[in-house]
Design an enzyme around this catalytic site. Structure first.
Site, PDB file in Angstrom:
ATOM      1  N   HIS A 157      83.194  30.429 -14.038  1.00  0.00           N
ATOM      2  CA  HIS A 157      83.150  30.582 -12.578  1.00  0.00           C
ATOM      3  C   HIS A 157      83.421  29.258 -11.875  1.00  0.00           C
ATOM      4  CE1 HIS A 157      81.448  31.936  -8.654  1.00  0.00           C
ATOM      5  NE2 HIS A 157      81.024  30.686  -8.613  1.00  0.00           N
ATOM      6  N   GLU A 158      82.766  28.200 -12.335  1.00  0.00           N
ATOM      7  CA  GLU A 158      82.922  26.901 -11.668  1.00  0.00           C
ATOM      8  C   GLU A 158      84.323  26.334 -11.860  1.00  0.00           C
ATOM      9  OE1 GLU A 158      80.793  25.842  -9.613  1.00  0.00           O
ATOM     10  OE2 GLU A 158      79.236  27.295 -10.093  1.00  0.00           O
ATOM     11  N   HIS A 198      86.861  27.887  -9.546  1.00  0.00           N
ATOM     12  CA  HIS A 198      86.916  27.297  -8.199  1.00  0.00           C
ATOM     13  C   HIS A 198      87.975  26.201  -8.138  1.00  0.00           C
ATOM     14  CE1 HIS A 198      83.776  29.238  -5.937  1.00  0.00           C
ATOM     15  NE2 HIS A 198      82.820  28.923  -6.790  1.00  0.00           N
TER      16      HIS A 198
END
Length: 263
Positions: free
Chosen positions: A121-122, A125
């Protein structure tokens, strides 16, 4: 210069700075990759100055998961991975190739697959240029409000009160919902990223259930920069069939990470 002229100039700049995320969503990116990477470098340096880092088996475990995930980005970039001694269940990835994981997250992410959910997820980004998009949107919003105040002659106490209301409207009507779009997009991209790395995407559901159990009461969704835990889980479940297909393909290709969580 008239308000109409200023608006036309602003619109031209915005259109010239439009790009697309990996999902095909249009986004505003006013800054160069070099500028954004420098911001990421500076932020990571500041974070390292605030918190002590952790080494040994814990760092080896986190780096094992992180490197398996980032190997699937296709960028060829070398990512710096650090573990920070902090009880908050948090992790982040920054432009310029930096990943930070707080020790508190390891109490919530119970295994390598759950940790890969967060790191995917990170990293998503960063891959989707969300940092550029966020600072660009904030910069454009602030500039627009300043132009409006000057052109409309909003001076004095009444003008300040109106500008305050406009600022609140921009915050809750533009910036925060935009952040929720980024979060949901990173959930989808990150789920596929972890699956391509050979981590079981079904663990993402367990991870967010753990997060929900570990968190305090959340603010109303419209006042939050993040979707609710329930919304995240629903979104992940909707993407699970595709992620499982990528996971099986990764396992068939020999991508079977075995990162040993320290006892």
């Amino acid at each position: 210069m008239t308000l109409r002229t200023l608006g036309a100039i602003s619109l031209t700049l915005v259109l010239a700075a439009c790009s697309q995320t990996p999902t095909g969503r249009s986004q505003l990116t006013l800054f160069s990759d070099q500028e954004i990477n420098q911001m990421g470098d500076q932020s990571f340096q500041q974070y390292q100055q605030k918190l002590p880092t952790v080494g040994g088996a814990t760092a080896d475990y986190v780096q094992c998961v992180a490197h398996a995930v980032t190997a699937q980005t296709g960028s060829g970039e070398s990512w710096e991975v650090k573990v920070f001694k902090d009880d908050s269940a948090n992790a982040f990835a920054l432009p310029g190739g930096h990943i930070g994981v707080n020790t508190g997250l390891l109490q919530v992410a119970k295994n390598q697959n759950q940790l890969a959910t967060v790191l995917g997820h990170e990293v998503a980004h960063v891959l989707a240029h969300h940092a550029n998009e966020r600072v660009s949107t904030q910069a454009a919003t602030q500039t627009g409000l300043s132009v409006l105040q000057s052109a409309a002659g909003l001076e004095g106490q009444g003008g300040q009160q109106l500008m305050g209301l406009l600022g609140m409207g921009a915050k809750y009507g533009i910036l925060m919902p935009f952040s929720r779009k980024q979060e949901s997009e990173a959930d989808t991209l990150g789920l596929n990223l972890m699956a391509r790395a050979g981590f079981d995407p079904r663990a993402s559901i367990d991870l967010w259930k753990n997060m929900e159990a570990n968190s305090q009461s959340q603010p109303p969704v419209w006042l939050s920069t993040h979707p609710s835990h329930g919304q995240r889980i629903d979104g992940l479940q909707a993407q699970m069939d595709q992620a499982l297909q990528l996971y099986r393909q990764a396992r068939d290709a020999g991508r079977t990470p075995d990162c040993q969580r320290p006892g």
